[in-house]
Design an enzyme around this catalytic site. Structure first.
Site, PDB file in Angstrom:
ATOM      1  N   GLU A   1       0.447  -6.796 -11.030  1.00  0.00           N
ATOM      2  CA  GLU A   1      -0.369  -7.575 -11.968  1.00  0.00           C
ATOM      3  C   GLU A   1      -1.427  -6.715 -12.645  1.00  0.00           C
ATOM      4  O   GLU A   1      -2.521  -6.541 -12.115  1.00  0.00           O
ATOM      5  CB  GLU A   1      -1.073  -8.731 -11.238  1.00  0.00           C
ATOM      6  CG  GLU A   1      -0.154  -9.841 -10.821  1.00  0.00           C
ATOM      7  CD  GLU A   1      -0.909 -11.027 -10.200  1.00  0.00           C
ATOM      8  OE1 GLU A   1      -2.133 -10.940  -9.989  1.00  0.00           O
ATOM      9  OE2 GLU A   1      -0.247 -12.034  -9.924  1.00  0.00           O
TER      10      GLU A   1
ATOM     11  N   GLU B   1       6.255 -13.907  -8.781  1.00  0.00           N
ATOM     12  CA  GLU B   1       5.269 -14.411  -7.812  1.00  0.00           C
ATOM     13  C   GLU B   1       4.697 -15.725  -8.324  1.00  0.00           C
ATOM     14  O   GLU B   1       4.378 -15.851  -9.504  1.00  0.00           O
ATOM     15  CB  GLU B   1       4.133 -13.390  -7.646  1.00  0.00           C
ATOM     16  CG  GLU B   1       3.136 -13.780  -6.569  1.00  0.00           C
ATOM     17  CD  GLU B   1       1.938 -12.830  -6.505  1.00  0.00           C
ATOM     18  OE1 GLU B   1       2.131 -11.625  -6.233  1.00  0.00           O
ATOM     19  OE2 GLU B   1       0.813 -13.305  -6.745  1.00  0.00           O
TER      20      GLU B   1
HETATM   21  C1  IDC Z   1      -3.891 -12.301  -2.256  1.00  0.00           C
HETATM   22  C2  IDC Z   1      -3.614 -12.708  -0.831  1.00  0.00           C
HETATM   23  C3  IDC Z   1      -4.880 -12.627  -0.031  1.00  0.00           C
HETATM   24  C4  IDC Z   1      -5.491 -11.251  -0.177  1.00  0.00           C
HETATM   25  C5  IDC Z   1      -5.616 -10.834  -1.621  1.00  0.00           C
HETATM   26  C6  IDC Z   1      -5.993  -9.359  -1.724  1.00  0.00           C
HETATM   27  O1  IDC Z   1      -3.069 -13.998  -0.816  1.00  0.00           O
HETATM   28  O2  IDC Z   1      -4.627 -12.894   1.329  1.00  0.00           O
HETATM   29  O3  IDC Z   1      -6.777 -11.263   0.393  1.00  0.00           O
HETATM   30  O4  IDC Z   1      -4.411 -11.002  -2.310  1.00  0.00           O
HETATM   31  O5  IDC Z   1      -6.849  -9.149  -2.772  1.00  0.00           O
HETATM   32  C7  IDC Z   1      -2.065 -12.626  -6.960  1.00  0.00           C
HETATM   33  C8  IDC Z   1      -1.714 -11.326  -6.363  1.00  0.00           C
HETATM   34  C9  IDC Z   1      -1.636 -11.413  -4.865  1.00  0.00           C
HETATM   35  C10 IDC Z   1      -2.726 -12.313  -4.332  1.00  0.00           C
HETATM   36  C11 IDC Z   1      -2.443 -13.720  -4.839  1.00  0.00           C
HETATM   37  C12 IDC Z   1      -3.439 -14.763  -4.341  1.00  0.00           C
HETATM   38  O6  IDC Z   1      -0.527 -10.777  -6.886  1.00  0.00           O
HETATM   39  O7  IDC Z   1      -1.784 -10.120  -4.333  1.00  0.00           O
HETATM   40  O8  IDC Z   1      -2.666 -12.304  -2.931  1.00  0.00           O
HETATM   41  N1  IDC Z   1      -2.450 -13.706  -6.284  1.00  0.00           N
HETATM   42  O9  IDC Z   1      -4.734 -14.433  -4.751  1.00  0.00           O
HETATM   43  N2  IDC Z   1      -2.080 -12.925  -8.245  1.00  0.00           N
HETATM   44  C13 IDC Z   1      -2.519 -14.191  -8.399  1.00  0.00           C
HETATM   45  C14 IDC Z   1      -2.756 -14.714  -7.158  1.00  0.00           C
END
Ligand code: IDC
Length: 501
Positions: free
Chosen positions: A211, A299
């Site tokens: 992302e 995702e």
């Molecule tokens: C989130 C995980 C969380 C972790 C975080 C790290 O769910 O446990 O603490 O990342 O910074 C994304 C991302 C994905 C995120 C997820 C939810 O690709 O890595 O995971 N998210 O925030 N994009 C939108 C949402």
């Protein structure tokens, strides 16, 4: 039950009025990398022991085919490629990949095991696994992570997915390193090695930057992508490559206006979180596809964009309907037991395979029911009486929170106006997440203002200021570990809805 159905019918006839709901999301829901720590050593050991205890369940060949027929697989559909906006199989047939993404493999390595993948493939009908390897954050590949160990995990993941006849996505999971050019050289080296290793694999897709965000432009992504795609193609001509789009994979319109033309066999990723992203992003997705952009949803979550907080199944279902209509592939976030609502396992579950009904979170149950086509019974039913329920008002009142031993999911079934006073009918589903069975339960429903209770069924109700307190009836107090109680319904008068603090 008869009385309830009569009530439902009466309520269905009532006029609908708008009630505005405000959700205040609690602390700890942010995208804060410091939240994430390597699971403690003891926990890891526990998981490994658990795995050792699991009996090997190798189903017979015919059973396997029976269970997974109807979903695309490498043995049937072969090497995938992109035609127009579609992903197609070796014979030109349209293919949709649907499955699940791991959480960061550095933090949750133990779910990379064949028995775990087998269950999602055979029982859930998932045909793709995404291996999310964070590049930054703690334990990231380009920060303080153990590169060899991470590559070994990726390779094990590919091996297990291949053994289970599934497609697999190798995801270079940039996030806090918002611009993929930040680690361009490491990305080149990584994808050189992976494309060499999987030169002859039929089932491997490469996602080259999860992302891009924080002002990273499409031009930045495009120039990065052209370099990395060149590296991959020099080893492996046929790989489908997934390219991220700006603003956490939401600006697919920018890619549609200026797509990569030097290479083909590329798809562009869009990510959504249903409690945050709704009509606007769906419209943008449709316009991009109509403009000719091949999109892959690598995702998504059914909660909010933090990966935590409220779950919005009504919005999630609208997304699924649209993605199915356009035959878009979609991969859910995330395979872990982290205490966040996007995790498909409850945080009390320490197994790493052989999961049972009692191990799945609300996201997990929704995902399984959606993938297996059992969405009707989405939240599970204690008495199986799901018939005749009015549809939820989209996007309103769908919250999930913990109250004592129970995880509470709420939805608004109807709302209307009575002489100028807004009235809403709510329905709750409770899940016993305490890790043990109970003989009675009590839950609190917090509102933003003082409310008046008009009616309530399948529970004993009392109002204390802004809180509605509900206790079990003698017939629905006993709930097994992981079991659900459905059809808790009530009608309240008040202008504002539930408030989660
Ligand atoms: C989130 C995980 C969380 C972790 C975080 C790290 O769910 O446990 O603490 O990342 O910074 C994304 C991302 C994905 C995120 C997820 C939810 O690709 O890595 O995971 N998210 O925030 N994009 C939108 C949402």
């Amino acid at each position: 039950m008869t009385l309830d159905k009569r009530k439902m019918r009466k309520i269905k006839k009532a006029g609908i009025a708008m009630i505005l709901l405000f959700v205040l999301l609690g602390a700890g829901c942010g995208n804060n990398s410091s939240e994430v720590k390597e699971p403690k050593e003891e926990k890891k050991e526990e998981r490994i022991e658990e795995k050792a205890k699991e009996p090997e369940k190798e189903p017979k060949e015919e059973e396997k085919e029976e269970e997974t027929s109807g979903i695309a697989s490498p043995s049937v559909n072969g090497v995938l490629h992109v035609e127009g906006t579609k992903l197609v199989g070796a014979n030109g047939e349209n293919v949709q990949l649907k499955g699940i993404s791991t959480h960061g493999i550095a933090w949750f390595p133990d779910y990379i095991n064949e028995e775990c993948f087998r269950q999602f493939h055979e029982e859930w009908k998932a045909n793709v696994i995404r291996l999310a390897m964070y590049t930054a954050e703690s334990g990231g590949y380009c920060t303080d992570g153990d590169k060899e160990k991470l590559k070994d995990l990726v390779k094990s993941g590919v091996e297990f997915a291949s053994a289970q006849d599934m497609y697999v996505i190798i995801d270079w999971h940039i996030l806090s390193d918002s611009n993929p050019n930040m680690h361009l050289e490491e990305a080149k080296a990584f994808f050189t090695e992976m494309s060499e290793t999987y030169r002859d694999a039929k089932n491997v897709l490469f996602e080259i930057c999860n992302e891009p965000n924080n002002g990273t432009t499409w031009q930045d992504v495009k120039s990065y992508a052209e370099e990395i795609i060149g590296v991959i193609r020099s080893n492996k001509e046929d790989a489908v490559i997934l390219v991220g789009t700006p603003n956490w994979c939401q600006y697919v319109d920018e890619a549609a206006a200026d797509p990569i033309t030097t290479y083909d066999n590329i798809m562009y990723t869009l990510h959504f979180y249903a409690a945050t992203h709704t009509d606007d992003l769906r419209t943008r997705m449709k316009s991009a596809i109509d403009a000719g952009l091949p999109i892959f949803v690598s995702e998504y979550g059914i909660c909010d964009a933090s990966g935590n907080g409220a779950i919005d199944e009504a919005q999630a279902n609208q997304w699924v309907a649209l993605m199915d209509e356009y035959e878009i592939s979609y991969v859910a976030w995330n395979l872990s037991n982290k205490a966040e609502s996007s995790a498909i396992l409850l945080s009390t579950c320490t197994k790493t395979s052989g999961f049972g009904e009692e191990d799945f979170s609300t996201s997990g149950i929704w995902l399984r029911n959606m993938l297996t086509g059992e969405a009707e019974n989405a939240a599970g039913s204690a008495d199986g009486s799901d018939a005749e329920k009015p549809a939820a008002v989209a996007g309103q009142g769908n919250f999930v929170w913990q109250s004592g031993d129970m995880e509470v999911s709420s939805s608004i079934k109807n709302s209307w106006d009575e002489g100028g006073t807004p009235v809403s009918q709510y329905e709750l589903i409770l899940r016993n997440t305490s890790g043990k069975s109970c003989t009675s339960w009590e839950v609190d429903v917090p509102f933003q203002e003082e409310i008046t209770l008009s009616d309530g069924w399948n529970g004993e109700y009392s109002v204390q200021g802004k809180t509605l307190h509900i206790t079990s009836k003698d017939y629905n107090g006993a709930v097994p570990e992981g079991g659900s109680v459905t059809d808790i319904g009530f009608i309240i008068k008040g202008r504002n809805g539930i408030e989660l603090l």
